[in-house]
Every structure is written in C-alpha cells, then in structure tokens.
Design an enzyme around this catalytic site. Structure first.
Site: not given
Length: 897
Positions: A269, A303
C-alpha cells in the site's frame, strides 16, 4: 541490525522494550541514478534530536549497501560501522545529513528493497526493506516528508514513478531523463516506493463528492493492458465506497497501481503508488477465474483502504501491525459484502472468510508459532505477517462493531482519524477511540477486558449445554469459556465474547426470545455478551425444548462445543434463517461422519456417510430457494486440514482415505442429482463475474467433479467425455479450469491430454501456467504418485524457483495444501520439504520461512510421521548460515514438541 547472543543465536525484539527514536527526520530528499548493476542513491535528510530521549549517537539501519560518503551540514563527518548500522557521534540538535550509497538491484533475489523484475525497477520496503536502499531510521514511528528525483535512460525506463504528485520532469544529456515527485503527506520509510520501466497505463478520471478530480492509473506491461479493466473498476468502487461508508476521501491528485510478476506478497500500500503482484491485477474472462476476479476486487480494496488505515495513521511499532492490517482486512471484507446485491451473496462472503480463519488461523493459534494479535516479541518481523495478525485481527475489529453497532462503529472510525491523523499509534489508541465514541456501549464498559483479544494468544473455546424445564417453560444455556496454553502464556483470563443466538422449534420455526427477568421479547437474533469464565442464560416462555442456533454469523472467533444431536443439526441445516449456522450445521454433520470413520478404521469401500446426511445434501442441492453459491459451500466437505485439527493424534493417510471415501460416496449416491445440478447451472450466458453467475459456475464445476469421480468407479465414459468437450469449448477460464480440475481430481486418463492442451493454449500467460502447475501438485494422491510428479514439474522449462508465484504454485501446493500427498509413510515428502526450504532460504528467506510453516503441526502427527517430520525440521535448523526468517520458524517448531 540482527542482534545475537554470546552463542551467536538471534536475540528477540520485545514490545516492552519500545523506546521513542533518539532523532526525528523532518524531510527526505532522495535522488536515484538508476542502473541495474549499480544504482546510486543520494539521501539528504533534515534531522533533529528528540528532546524527550536520552542523548545518544545516531544509529542508522542499512543492509547490503556500499557506503561512499557521509556529510553533516555539508562537511565530512566521522562515523563507524557496528554490524549493519551506521553510527555517528557528537551531532548538533538539528542538522542536514547527506549519505551517498550504491546498491545492485539486479542481484537482489530477496525482492526486498530495490530490485529488478523483467527489466523494470520496483521496491518493497515493508517491513524493513528501506534500509536496503539507503541508511535510515527504518522504523514506522519516524514519519517524514519525501521529495524523490528519479534519473534513468529514457529508452529503457520511459516511465518513472514514485509516491505523491509529479511536480517536474524533463530531458537529461546522453538519452537520459528525470522525474521529480513530492508526497504532500508525511510517511514512514516502509511506505516509500519507486517504479521505473517500460509500462503502459489504463487511466480513469473520477470526481469526488467534494467536486475535486482525481486521476486513477493502473500500470502494466504492454501486452497486459486488456486485463486491467476489472482492477480499475475495483479501484473506482473502493474510492466511492470508502467515502460513502466512512467519509474517507481520496487525498491525492493521482492514485497509481503497478503490477509485477516477482513479488513476495499480494500487494503493498505505498502511499499513492501501490505495487501489486500481477495475480491481483490482471484478469479477463479467458485467463482469470471467478475466484481471481473476487480476489482482485478484495485486494485492490484492501490496499486502497490502507490509504487511511495504515498510511494517514500508521503503526507506532511493528508489534502494532494488526492496527493497520486487522482493521483493513475488516474494511475490505465489509467492502466486498456491501458490493453484494443480496443477503445470500453477503452470507457466502462471510462463510468464505470464516473458512479461511478456521482452516489457517485456528491451527496457527494451536501451534508453535501461536502469538497474540499484538505480539510480544519477534526475531524477524516478516514472520508475523500472519493470519492471526490479519484475519483474527479483523475478527477483533468485527466484534467491536458488533458491540457498538454499525453506526456506532462509523462514529468511532471518524473519531480515530480526527485524533490520530498523521500519527504513528497503537492498537490501544484504536480501541479507545471506538469506545470513546460510544460511551454507553458494552465495549466501553468492558474495554480493559476486551483488549485481552490483543494480548492473549490461542482460540477460546465455548462449552455450552442447554437444559429445558417443562414446568417453568424455560431453557437455560450454560456456557463455560476457556483458552488453552500457548507458548509463553500458560494461563488465560476470560475474554469478552459477543454471541449471537436464536432459538428454533423442532419444525425449524424461529422462536421469540425473552430472557428471565425481562419483559421485552426479541424477534430473530439476540447478542449475548459473555465476560465471565462461566455464565448461565435462561430464556422463558417456551412451550417445548428449542434447538439453539448459537454463534450466528460467527460473531466471535471461537470454537463452540455443543453436543447437538444429528436431528438438531438436520433441523438447523434445513431451516435456520442464519445462513452461517445453516452452513455450519452441514459442516458439523460432515465432520462428525469423518471423525467416526477415522475412529472406525474405515477403508475406502466402507460407507462413511449415513442416509440422513445424503438425503440432507440432496435436499440442499435441489432446494429452489437457495442460491447456487451457497449450495456449493454446503456441499463442500470439511478439508483434510480442518478434520486433522479436531484430532489429538493425526494419521494423515487415514484422514485422506476417509475424506476420499466420503467424496466417492457423495459422487455415487447423488449421481442423478449431480446430473440435474450440472444441466441446471452450466449455461450462464455472456460472462460476468457477478455473485449469481459465479455461484452457478461453481456449482456446475462441483457437479462435473463428482460426476467424473463417480465414473472412476462405474467405468462410465459419458461424463468424462462431456467434461473434456466442455474443457475444449469453454468460453471463460472458470468453466475451462473447472472441467480440467474435474478430470485431474478424479484421476481420469483424459486428464493428460487436457493438461497438454491447456499448457499449449496458455504457455505465454504466466498466471495461467501457475494454475496449471498448482492443479497438478495439489491433486489427490493415489498410491504416492504426486511427489514424483512434483519433482518432474520442478524440471519443467517453465519452472523457476526465483519467482515466488511459480515456487508457490508447485512447492507450496504440494507441501502446504496437499496433506494426503505430503505426509508419506516413507518420509520422502519431508525430505523434499527440507531440501526446498534450505534451497529457497539462500534465494529468498521470506518465501523459505513461509514454506517452513508447512510442518508447524508436526507434534500432532502419529508415528512414523512424527519422528520423521521432527528429523526434517532439525535438519533445516542445523544449517549454519540459515536466515533469521527461517531460523525463527524452525526453532520455534522444535521447541513446540
């Protein structure tokens, strides 16, 4: 730096030893001259001493770096190396530190830090990869503002990406170019990212509720652009959902996803520049299954949701990992459920999530690697990216929502981000915010006790017993909770456990709920909050003994022990309005049959399933009121792994034998019903990965599987022939792969030509070839035939041990997901495992450590498996230069006997 004791053994890092950093980094200005063999990194940092920490030298983390220059305020500075740490003494209170290093990305097979995949640069910095790029305070509580300049040969690397917003780009001499990126938000080093290579992008502009426009981009290799539509749609849905559900908007001008085929994880992420395993980006109907589409939606959501729960607010230290991961798994689960159009599809998602928890996390809680949701210590943090941190952590968050209500939880999330935006905080901070936003809730009342879910390892057990009092028309449910000892935690205190409950009469109708001493009558489900070691709950106003439906929706991650009769379970299976408990009743019946068969030393010709179970499964299959996806879940038998977990001593071959006998019995006893189910569901029209169509394809695929299995014993040639034809004619990967799986899983002779044809069609599609490998390595073992096949697959020209996806597709599919084939009486499976762990450890320690977990539960095995497994683990542990990743796993395994 890896600390070692006097004997050279790694020393554990402990949560109780946390101390704030001695220095803060305010700004980071990075300049990269990218070259696969020698990348130059210039790192300029504005730093200051932390006045609240004792005065001490600056210690910067590094790993496999070549140090060329260190300047303090523009002047040469003296420094020393202590292990992998760069140490500088006598620094002023604030200063500019300049460090110049080089590294070799092309040789980075660990895929941590800066590495090259198919001529493209990528990074992976979580948890401790940034130190492989430059010397740094590589810890999550050091948050800084980053400016990044990338320079590279334009022809080879036309696309240059980093976090934040692109502020400048241009040409340089000698065919080179540059791009300058500025991230407007402070972040820890683990969220840094860069990508450079020949990539193309699918782009979409969207407008937020505020009216602000954002650019969304999905970058892939040129030949994969046609496989990015679903990922883009999933990203758009994620952005819209997070703003609608939690009021959390996209905060950057652009948001980018980039896919790579060489990646240790599923995705990462990094702020504004998510880097993904291609497995969770690329999909079209010809190459991706319905499960792939669903996983892409979930992982893209996960994410993106980290943009707030992980990026804007991050972890103080790695012991708090579940602060971001448990919360974000919960958020992606809620996202996937909210996208479902009806209650049945939501229920299917919930059952699928629970199935993962019970088959993967419950064994972890019972094994040598058991740890709390917030661990107390680690040697290698990468080993704690686990189902306990993620999935059990999500269940802890879900219980919070149950205790404060959906709207109350949304209020708590709002307060959490208001309090802690831009900070690195703890699990305690999160729980406190949810409770403070709901001061009248049971969570607020019981918060200190509730937080035992963060500090105590192990899966709690609820032993429940019901007694009906006909004279008083009452039903008393007695519940005792317990939690077994886990490494370092011999005794446990009672948990706070929300238990959703309903009562049915003998005919399956829902009964009104009235607790003793209360005048109110509840319809449907009631939540009981258990907090003592033993409790009694009495329901009144009941004319006959009810059938209790306990733990509806799987309201807590616990094991429920209740002595249901077969008749009660059949009632729940046929009638319970709670879909989870309806499914669970079928699982309990199947598990009971399996355990009885194992205890009775059943052979593969002994009937394991009774007529009542067969009839119940037929009723589910033929029930016009039930969705196909739900039917497929109910008719899926408990896995060999889940069955084994219910046994004190496990003979894997006996478990395999009995479950295969159950499958064969379902195949033959329901043969006409499987034919009907296939004919009813095989035609789903134009391809769409929606829940209804996906469910019908899943049920049709299951029917083919059983029809081919029945043909194995009957000699029927019709259905295997039909299956091969469907494989050839299929208009989507789901139908094609389900057909191939039916032939392979049944061991039919037609499987060989289908496998050859499949490879010929998809030889240039890496993700599809992963499926081809995995299907064969995970096939049911018949006479020890799978291990020789696995060894042959490893010699295939398309196999590469250095690619994590490919290694997982063969080695993990065999060692971790095929217990009947792996646990061989001759121990050859364990020898193969030990060789592969050692081989992988030299290439990629993270992947090796994951593989090492395949023998976590060795101490439960019957002889001769137990001794052979221990010997294999000891063989790995004895290797002198083993990575700390693998060392931690195998030494804990040996200590857990």
């Amino acid at each position: 730096m890896l600390l070692r004791d006097a004997q050279g053994q790694p020393i554990a890092i402990r949560r109780e030893d946390y101390a704030a950093p001695a220095y803060w980094i305010d700004t980071v200005d990075l300049t990269f001259d990218l070259d696969p063999a020698k990348t130059r990194v210039l790192n300029r940092m504005q730093m200051r001493r932390n006045p609240e920490a004792p005065v001490q030298p600056l210690r910067l983390d590094g790993d496999e770096l070549n140090l060329a220059r260190v300047l303090v305020n523009g002047q040469g500075a003296s420094f020393r190396m202590e292990g992998d740490q760069l140490v500088i003494d006598g620094l002023p209170d604030s200063f500019e530190l300049e460090i110049f290093t080089t590294c070799c990305p092309i040789k980075n097979t660990k895929l941590m830090g800066l590495f090259v995949s198919e001529d493209t640069f990528f990074t992976q910095c979580e948890a401790e990869g940034f130190r492989r790029i430059t010397y740094f305070l590589d810890r999550p509580d050091v948050m800084a503002s980053y400016t990044v300049t990338l320079r590279a040969a334009k022809a080879a690397y036309p696309v240059l990406l980093s976090n934040g917003n692109l502020v400048e780009q241009g040409e340089l001499p000698e065919g080179r170019h540059f791009a300058k990126w500025v991230d407007p938000f402070k972040k820890p080093s683990y969220l840094f990212a860069l990508v450079a290579g020949k990539l193309v992008a699918r782009e979409q502009r969207i407008k937020a509720r505020s009216g602000k426009e954002h650019l969304l981009q999905v970058y892939v290799r040129a030949g994969d652009l046609d496989k990015t539509e679903h990922a883009m749609n999933s990203l758009i849905n994620s952005v819209l959902w997070d703003e609608a559900r939690f009021g959390l908007p996209l905060d950057l001008d652009r948001f980018m996803i980039v896919a790579t085929s060489d990646f240790n994880m599923g995705a990462m992420e990094n702020k504004g520049l998510n880097i993904f395993n291609t497995k969770y980006v690329l999909a079209n109907q010809a190459t991706a299954t319905d499960a792939d589409y669903s996983n892409i939606e979930s992982v893209v959501g996960h994410e993106y949701f980290h943009n707030w729960s992980g990026d804007r607010v991050t972890c103080r230290d790695w012991f708090q990992l579940s602060l971001k991961e448990g919360l974000t798994v919960f958020r992606d689960q809620e996202f996937s459920q909210d996208l479902c159009a009806d209650a049945s599809a939501r229920a299917v998602k919930r059952i699928e999530d629970v199935r993962v928890l019970r088959t993967a996390q419950f064994p972890e809680d019972a094994g040598p690697m058991a740890h709390p949701v917030r661990p107390d210590s680690y040697i290698e943090i990468s080993n704690f990216y686990t189902v306990t941190i993620y999935e059990k952590g999500a269940e802890v968050v879900r219980m919070m929502q149950t205790l404060v209500g959906r709207k109350g939880f949304e209020k708590g999330i709002t307060l959490y981000f208001e309090r802690h935006d831009g900070q690195a905080v703890t699990c305690d901070d999160f729980a406190q915010a949810i409770a403070d936003a709901n001061p009248e809730s049971e969570l607020a009342r019981l918060l200190p006790q509730f937080k035992r879910w963060y500090s105590q390892a192990g899966t709690p057990r609820l032993a429940a017993h019901g007694v009906y009092d006909a004279q008083n028309r009452s039903y008393t449910l007695s519940v005792v909770q317990s939690c077994p000892p886990t490494p370092g935690q011999p005794t446990k205190e009672p948990f706070v456990i929300p238990v959703n409950i309903g009562l049915l009469d003998a005919s399956g109708r829902e009964l009104p709920l009235q607790l003793e001493g209360e005048s109110d009558v509840t319809r449907g489900t009631r939540t009981l909050v258990l907090s003592r070691a033993g409790e009694q709950i009495t329901f009144v106003g009941l004319d006959a003994e009810p059938v209790p439906s306990i733990l509806r929706g799987f309201s807590a991650p616990v094991i429920l022990d209740f002595e249901y009769t077969d008749a009660q379970l059949l009632t729940l299976l046929a009638n319970d309005p709670d879909p989870f408990n309806r499914w669970e009743a079928g699982q309990r019946l199947g598990l009971r049959a399996a355990l009885n068969g194992i205890a009775a030393l059943a052979t593969d010709t002994t009937p394991v399933l009774n007529d009542a179970y067969i009839d119940a499964m037929r009723s589910v299959l033929r029930n016009p009121q039930l969705d196909a996806a739900f039917k497929e879940l109910v008719l899926t038998l408990p896995s060999e792994t889940y069955i084994a977990e219910q046994l004190d001593v496990v003979d894997p071959q006996r478990v395999h034998l009995v479950r295969e006998a159950m499958r064969a019995q379902l195949a033959t006893a329901l043969f006409a019903d499987w034919q009907w189910a296939y004919e009813e569901n095989h035609d789903t029209g134009a391809y769409s990965p929606d829940p209804t169509s996906s469910g019908r394809r899943a049920l049709a695929g299951m029917a083919l599987n059983f029809l081919c299995l029945a043909a194995r014993s009957s000699g029927d040639v019709v259905w295997p022939g039909k299956t091969l034809q469907r494989f050839k004619d299929a208009g989507n990967m789901t139908d094609r792969f389900n057909s191939l799986n039916a032939l392979v899983a049944s061991g039919h002779t037609l499987a060989a030509q289908a496998l050859a044809r499949f490879h010929a069609i998809f030889k240039d599609e890496a993700l599809v070839i992963d499926k081809w490998f995995s299907l064969q390595a995970g096939a049911p073992d018949r006479g020890g035939d799978i291990l020789p096949l696995v060894k042959q697959l490893m010699k295939h020209p398309d196999f590469s041990l250095k690619n994590p996806n490919r290694a997982r597709s063969v080695i993990f599919s065999y060692c971790s997901a095929n217990p009947g084939a792996f646990h061989r009486p001759d121990a050859a499976g364990y020898v193969f495992w030990s060789e592969r762990v050692i081989e992988l450890d030299a290439i990629n320690p993270q992947v090796a450590a994951r593989l090492a977990r395949a023998l976590d539960r060795w101490s439960k095995l019957a002889e001769p498996y137990r001794s052979a497994a221990r010997e294999a683990i000891a063989r790995v542990a004895a290797k002198p230069d083993l990575s700390k990743d693998t060392h931690e796993v195998v030494t804990r395994a040996l200590a857990g006997n």
